[in-house]
Design an enzyme around this catalytic site. Structure first.
Site, PDB file in Angstrom:
ATOM      1  N   ARG A 262      -2.540   4.212 -10.661  1.00 22.39           N
ATOM      2  CA  ARG A 262      -3.547   4.446  -9.612  1.00 22.39           C
ATOM      3  C   ARG A 262      -4.000   5.887  -9.771  1.00 22.39           C
ATOM      4  O   ARG A 262      -3.227   6.827  -9.532  1.00 22.39           O
ATOM      5  CB  ARG A 262      -2.957   4.194  -8.225  1.00 22.39           C
ATOM      6  CG  ARG A 262      -3.859   4.700  -7.119  1.00 22.39           C
ATOM      7  CD  ARG A 262      -3.487   4.208  -5.754  1.00 22.39           C
ATOM      8  NE  ARG A 262      -3.860   2.826  -5.570  1.00 22.39           N
ATOM      9  CZ  ARG A 262      -4.072   2.255  -4.384  1.00 22.39           C
ATOM     10  NH1 ARG A 262      -3.946   2.948  -3.276  1.00 22.39           N
ATOM     11  NH2 ARG A 262      -4.401   0.986  -4.301  1.00 22.39           N
TER      12      ARG A 262
ATOM     13  N   HIS B 132     -11.229  -1.578  -8.693  1.00 21.72           N
ATOM     14  CA  HIS B 132      -9.957  -2.034  -8.107  1.00 21.72           C
ATOM     15  C   HIS B 132      -9.776  -3.523  -8.440  1.00 21.72           C
ATOM     16  O   HIS B 132      -9.829  -4.383  -7.565  1.00 21.72           O
ATOM     17  CB  HIS B 132     -10.011  -1.799  -6.590  1.00 21.72           C
ATOM     18  CG  HIS B 132      -8.671  -1.824  -5.929  1.00 21.72           C
ATOM     19  ND1 HIS B 132      -7.481  -1.955  -6.610  1.00 21.72           N
ATOM     20  CD2 HIS B 132      -8.328  -1.734  -4.606  1.00 21.72           C
ATOM     21  CE1 HIS B 132      -6.486  -1.944  -5.744  1.00 21.72           C
ATOM     22  NE2 HIS B 132      -6.962  -1.804  -4.535  1.00 21.72           N
TER      23      HIS B 132
ATOM     24  N   GLN C 267      -7.211  -5.890  -6.638  1.00 27.33           N
ATOM     25  CA  GLN C 267      -7.635  -6.273  -5.297  1.00 27.33           C
ATOM     26  C   GLN C 267      -8.562  -7.491  -5.345  1.00 27.33           C
ATOM     27  O   GLN C 267      -8.337  -8.487  -4.654  1.00 27.33           O
ATOM     28  CB  GLN C 267      -8.378  -5.089  -4.644  1.00 27.33           C
ATOM     29  CG  GLN C 267      -8.907  -5.395  -3.263  1.00 27.33           C
ATOM     30  CD  GLN C 267      -7.790  -5.582  -2.262  1.00 27.33           C
ATOM     31  OE1 GLN C 267      -6.915  -4.737  -2.138  1.00 27.33           O
ATOM     32  NE2 GLN C 267      -7.795  -6.695  -1.544  1.00 27.33           N
TER      33      GLN C 267
ATOM     34  N   ASP D 157     -15.046  -2.505   3.629  1.00 28.46           N
ATOM     35  CA  ASP D 157     -14.016  -1.544   3.213  1.00 28.46           C
ATOM     36  C   ASP D 157     -14.343  -0.240   3.934  1.00 28.46           C
ATOM     37  O   ASP D 157     -15.425  -0.102   4.531  1.00 28.46           O
ATOM     38  CB  ASP D 157     -14.079  -1.384   1.670  1.00 28.46           C
ATOM     39  CG  ASP D 157     -12.998  -0.461   1.105  1.00 28.46           C
ATOM     40  OD1 ASP D 157     -12.036  -0.110   1.850  1.00 28.46           O
ATOM     41  OD2 ASP D 157     -13.095  -0.076  -0.080  1.00 28.46           O
TER      42      ASP D 157
ATOM     43  N   CYS E  79     -10.077  -5.127   2.277  1.00 28.86           N
ATOM     44  CA  CYS E  79      -8.964  -4.850   1.361  1.00 28.86           C
ATOM     45  C   CYS E  79      -7.841  -4.076   2.036  1.00 28.86           C
ATOM     46  O   CYS E  79      -6.704  -4.093   1.557  1.00 28.86           O
ATOM     47  CB  CYS E  79      -9.477  -4.107   0.129  1.00 28.86           C
ATOM     48  SG  CYS E  79     -10.366  -2.601   0.529  1.00 28.86           S
TER      49      CYS E  79
ATOM     50  N   ARG F 108      -1.897 -10.118  -2.870  1.00 30.36           N
ATOM     51  CA  ARG F 108      -1.764  -9.085  -3.892  1.00 30.36           C
ATOM     52  C   ARG F 108      -0.473  -9.336  -4.681  1.00 30.36           C
ATOM     53  O   ARG F 108      -0.430  -9.195  -5.891  1.00 30.36           O
ATOM     54  CB  ARG F 108      -1.705  -7.689  -3.239  1.00 30.36           C
ATOM     55  CG  ARG F 108      -2.954  -7.270  -2.467  1.00 30.36           C
ATOM     56  CD  ARG F 108      -4.120  -7.038  -3.387  1.00 30.36           C
ATOM     57  NE  ARG F 108      -3.816  -6.047  -4.394  1.00 30.36           N
ATOM     58  CZ  ARG F 108      -3.849  -4.719  -4.202  1.00 30.36           C
ATOM     59  NH1 ARG F 108      -4.236  -4.232  -3.046  1.00 30.36           N
ATOM     60  NH2 ARG F 108      -3.555  -3.886  -5.182  1.00 30.36           N
TER      61      ARG F 108
HETATM   62  N1   CP Z   1      -5.854  -2.486  -0.664  1.00 28.91           N
HETATM   63  C1   CP Z   1      -5.061  -1.562  -1.239  1.00 28.91           C
HETATM   64  O1   CP Z   1      -5.096  -1.316  -2.453  1.00 28.91           O
HETATM   65  O2   CP Z   1      -4.203  -0.957  -0.379  1.00 28.91           O
HETATM   66  P1   CP Z   1      -3.311   0.326  -0.702  1.00 28.91           P
HETATM   67  O3   CP Z   1      -4.269   1.477  -0.901  1.00 28.91           O
HETATM   68  O4   CP Z   1      -2.451   0.523   0.516  1.00 28.91           O
HETATM   69  O5   CP Z   1      -2.512   0.060  -1.928  1.00 28.91           O
HETATM   70  N1  NVA Z   2     -12.319   2.047  -1.461  1.00 22.48           N
HETATM   71  C1  NVA Z   2     -10.992   2.365  -1.014  1.00 22.48           C
HETATM   72  C2  NVA Z   2     -10.069   1.219  -1.321  1.00 22.48           C
HETATM   73  C3  NVA Z   2      -8.656   1.410  -0.840  1.00 22.48           C
HETATM   74  C4  NVA Z   2      -7.776   0.253  -1.192  1.00 22.48           C
HETATM   75  C5  NVA Z   2     -10.510   3.655  -1.659  1.00 22.48           C
HETATM   76  O1  NVA Z   2     -10.714   3.834  -2.864  1.00 22.48           O
HETATM   77  O2  NVA Z   2      -9.939   4.489  -0.965  1.00 22.48           O
END
Ligand code: CP
Ligand code: NVA
Length: 320
Positions: A99, A126, A129, A218, A258, A286
């Site tokens: 990540r 992502h 997701q 989101d 998400c 997930r």
């Molecule tokens: N939706 C998602 O990826 O959540 P987190 O940021 O908590 O991992």
């Molecule tokens: N768009 C958001 C998604 C979090 C799961 C971010 O990148 O923070």
């Protein structure tokens, strides 16, 4: 399936459906441990609840060990180069789950690493997701050709992955966003060019949600954009998913997010906790979808990458 899972473009339409079938199996067979004795590195530069826990628990259930490495622990690209991190982690582990802020760092990790790399979110996309989201839509019997999925809000990393999903599965995908918050242009062009799905972008959320099967949103400010929060709050105010907006979709439409959600901003409590909300099924899925990805990626036979071979040859030719 490619060596890495960096985006939904790394799988084919057939493989998408195979992953769903495998996820169904893994959901019921909790004691199936095909990854016994394997291990995974989890390189996380940003916070996470769902992604971290679902990967760690999923790996444990499959018989593998997860090693969590926060930015403060390894300082990828700061304490040590991305290439060196990749070349060390591949010696210990069977998969790298990352990540990261910058998508190009993920690409570098994948280029340098002999073991598969999974995109656990970057500023660009992502895919884990949206894979789980498609699986959730299928679970709710709504994954039919032409399903109308309306994303209301920022054209962000999750939207880029939706556009990539639209290259795999025929859908009607609509983004309702202020003009300056549109998705990545090259992903949008590729999705349009693929001709698989009907894709529309509008600034009008009310028009967008008409006949929607799925209304999705989101956060307005993604991780890393905190300095823009105030400006974004203003720009996105007309894009809140509330009871009134949901009433304009199909009567059986579901609401997806998400998560994490900022209740009172992009979504109201009434919608989040309402009977059409399937956000916690999404969160659960997930786990099942990522377990399927892990099993499929790790069962593949891999040829060493050409670049790595070239590097080895170069190193081998250097004097002792
Ligand atoms: N939706 C998602 O990826 O959540 P987190 O940021 O908590 O991992
Ligand atoms: N768009 C958001 C998604 C979090 C799961 C971010 O990148 O923070």
């Amino acid at each position: 399936m490619n060596k890495d899972f960096l985006s939904l473009r790394d799988i084919s339409s057939e493989e998408l459906l195979d992953l769903f079938t495998l996820a169904d199996k893994l959901k019921v067979q909790r004691t199936f441990q095909p990854l016994s004795g394997k291990s995974a590195a989890m390189v996380f530069q940003k916070p996470s609840l769902r992604t971290r826990v679902s990967f760690e628990v999923g790996l444990h259930q499959l018989g593998a060990k997860a090693v969590y490495l926060g930015q403060e622990a390894i300082g990828i690209g700061e304490r040590e180069s991305v290439a060196d991190v990749a070349r060390v982690l591949e010696r210990y582990t069977d998969v790298i789950i990352a990540r990261l802020f910058d998508h190009s760092v993920l690409m570098q990790l994948a280029d340098w690493s002999e073991v598969p790399v999974i995109n656990a979110l970057t500023n660009h996309s992502h895919p884990c997701q949206v894979l789980a989201d498609l699986y959730t839509i299928r679970q709710h019997n709504k994954l039919y050709e032409g399903v109308k999925i309306v994303f209301v809000g920022d054209g962000n990393n999750v939207v880029n992955s939706w556009l990539e999903a639209a290259m795999l599965y025929p859908m009607h995908f609509v983004l309702a966003a202020p003009e300056q918050y549109n998705p990545n242009l090259s992903v949008l062009k590729a999705a349009l060019k693929s001709g698989v799905s009907r894709i529309e972008i509008t600034e009008n959320p009310k028009d967008a949600v008409r006949d929607a099967d799925v209304v999705y949103t989101d956060v307005w400010t993604s991780m890393g954009q905190e300095a823009e929060a105030e400006e974004r709050r203003k720009a996105f105010r007309p894009y809140q998913v509330n009871e009134k907006l949901m009433s304009m979709a199909r009567p059986d439409a579901v609401f997806m997010h998400c998560l994490p959600a900022i209740r009172g901003e992009e979504v109201t409590d009434g919608v989040m906790d309402g009977k059409r909300s399937i956000v916690f099924d999404q969160a659960e899925n997930r786990l099942h979808a990522q377990k399927a990805i892990l099993v499929k990626l790790l069962e593949q036979k891999r040829e060493p990458k050409r670049e790595r071979k070239a590097l080895r040859r170069k190193l081998a030719s250097l004097p002792e």
